[in-house]
Design an enzyme around this catalytic site. Structure first.
Site, PDB file in Angstrom:
ATOM      1  N   PRO A 146      52.327 -16.512 -11.268  1.00 27.50           N
ATOM      2  CA  PRO A 146      51.988 -15.143 -10.777  1.00 27.50           C
ATOM      3  C   PRO A 146      50.630 -15.016 -10.440  1.00 27.50           C
ATOM      4  O   PRO A 146      49.412 -15.770 -11.027  1.00 27.50           O
ATOM      5  CB  PRO A 146      51.904 -14.173 -12.261  1.00 27.50           C
ATOM      6  CG  PRO A 146      52.780 -14.931 -13.201  1.00 27.50           C
ATOM      7  CD  PRO A 146      52.520 -16.687 -12.635  1.00 27.50           C
ATOM      8  N   GLU A 147      50.279 -14.443  -9.375  1.00 23.32           N
ATOM      9  CA  GLU A 147      48.955 -14.302  -8.522  1.00 23.32           C
ATOM     10  C   GLU A 147      48.628 -12.592  -8.624  1.00 23.32           C
ATOM     11  O   GLU A 147      49.423 -11.891  -9.298  1.00 23.32           O
ATOM     12  CB  GLU A 147      49.245 -14.393  -7.414  1.00 23.32           C
ATOM     13  CG  GLU A 147      49.268 -16.360  -7.062  1.00 23.32           C
ATOM     14  CD  GLU A 147      49.471 -16.733  -5.648  1.00 23.32           C
ATOM     15  OE1 GLU A 147      48.788 -16.150  -4.795  1.00 23.32           O
ATOM     16  OE2 GLU A 147      50.246 -17.413  -5.249  1.00 23.32           O
ATOM     17  N   LYS A 164      43.498 -13.249 -12.129  1.00 25.96           N
ATOM     18  CA  LYS A 164      44.904 -13.409 -12.734  1.00 25.96           C
ATOM     19  C   LYS A 164      44.870 -12.842 -14.185  1.00 25.96           C
ATOM     20  O   LYS A 164      45.795 -13.191 -15.025  1.00 25.96           O
ATOM     21  CB  LYS A 164      45.392 -14.698 -12.754  1.00 25.96           C
ATOM     22  CG  LYS A 164      45.503 -14.960 -11.103  1.00 25.96           C
ATOM     23  CD  LYS A 164      45.788 -16.464 -10.878  1.00 25.96           C
ATOM     24  CE  LYS A 164      45.557 -16.872  -9.341  1.00 25.96           C
ATOM     25  NZ  LYS A 164      45.664 -18.310  -9.446  1.00 25.96           N
ATOM     26  N   ARG A 170      48.753 -29.704  -4.104  1.00 30.16           N
ATOM     27  CA  ARG A 170      49.062 -28.333  -3.510  1.00 30.16           C
ATOM     28  C   ARG A 170      49.985 -28.323  -2.376  1.00 30.16           C
ATOM     29  O   ARG A 170      49.766 -29.324  -1.505  1.00 30.16           O
ATOM     30  CB  ARG A 170      47.860 -27.552  -3.136  1.00 30.16           C
ATOM     31  CG  ARG A 170      46.897 -27.066  -4.342  1.00 30.16           C
ATOM     32  CD  ARG A 170      47.188 -25.770  -4.844  1.00 30.16           C
ATOM     33  NE  ARG A 170      46.430 -25.339  -5.914  1.00 30.16           N
ATOM     34  CZ  ARG A 170      46.534 -24.235  -6.665  1.00 30.16           C
ATOM     35  NH1 ARG A 170      47.519 -23.516  -6.517  1.00 30.16           N
ATOM     36  NH2 ARG A 170      45.927 -23.888  -7.576  1.00 30.16           N
TER      37      ARG A 170
END
Ligand SMILES: [Zn+2]
Length: 280
Positions: free
Chosen positions: A2-3, A59, A270
């Site tokens: 979740p961002e 966040k 990433r």
């Protein structure tokens, strides 16, 4: 993970049920979820106390208590906060449960569910130094003023690649892999473009697209991907994934230019998605 848009959506979806409610009971069955203080501090800090507000920074979610203390929740990879009736079955991986009571309403539960257990629940007094990382967070695009001048002061002149800067929580708080890729695409910039080489006009475009993407994503309730379990506190999925132009679209034709094929490159653990035609 979740961002900012997902965490903000979670906050909005539980705010009305939580604010004004008193905690009458706390169940903890996974010590790792309360690793910073242990379960006794969390229980003692919450039971009998009333929530007076919710906040978000980056966040991080905060639930402020009437006694001046706060509860901090970080969802990390797979955490979820769910509102549920006390007699409804608890989902697998429910680690922390707060029973909430308020006058004139049925009691409810706020449940912290976290299969991968990287998430955390911390109850703290603002005067003690229990959550020092929060003080190091950079600008929050929704909470702070976030004018171009503020953005320029935080971002401009950095001698690093654009994606690394966007992901650095001490520069801008709340952006993760999905929204970094979408912001860079709309700003027509590559992930490895050094920020100190950007002209002011490009920085202005980057500033505008940052706000635009995050605000649109919040309005859409965040992004629920096939490989994640993100839902808001009422179990609703987000729909911003249908607006993604590059994230998780490798091999597809770019819908912005109609010519490029979306590529995915990995680096530093990433993956980055981009259009080689649009983004320079
Ligand atoms: Zn393109």
């Amino acid at each position: 993970m979740p961002e900012l848009p997902e965490v903000e959506t979670v906050r909005r979806s539980l705010d009305a049920a939580v604010v004004g409610s008193r905690v009458t009971r706390v169940d903890i069955d996974r010590l790792r979820s309360v690793r910073r203080t242990g379960p006794d501090v969390v229980r003692a800090g919450l039971v009998g106390e009333t929530f007076i507000g919710t906040r978000r920074r980056g966040k991080y979610l905060f639930f402020d208590l009437a006694n001046g203390n706060s509860m901090m929740v970080h969802l990390r990879m797979s955490g979820r906060l769910l509102l549920a009736a006390p007699d409804s079955p608890r989902e697998a991986h429910t680690h922390v449960v707060l029973r909430l009571e308020r006058t004139g309403a049925a009691s409810s539960e706020l449940r912290f569910v976290d299969p991968r257990t990287f998430g955390e629940v911390v109850v703290f007094n603002p005067d003690d130094d229990l959550v020092p990382e929060v003080d190091r967070l950079g600008l929050d695009p929704l909470v702070d003023e976030f004018s171009f001048d503020q953005f320029h002061a935080a971002v401009g002149g950095r001698r690093r690649g654009l994606k690394a800067v966007l992901l650095d929580q001490s520069v801008i708080a709340g952006i993760g892999n999905i929204y970094a890729d979408e912001i860079m695409h709309r700003a027509r910039l590559r992930w490895d473009r050094r920020v100190d080489t950007l002209a002011t006009a490009r920085l202005k475009l980057l500033h505008r697209t940052t706000v635009e993407v995050l605000c649109e994503a919040v309005a859409a309730g965040g992004s629920t991907l096939s490989d994640t379990q993100y839902v808001d506190a009422l179990g609703r999925e987000g729909i911003f994934q249908t607006e993604h132009r590059v994230y998780a679209r490798e091999g597809e034709r770019c819908i912005t230019c109609g010519r490029g094929i979306i590529r995915r490159v990995t680096g530093a653990g990433r993956s980055t998605h981009f259009c080689p035609v649009c983004q320079r």
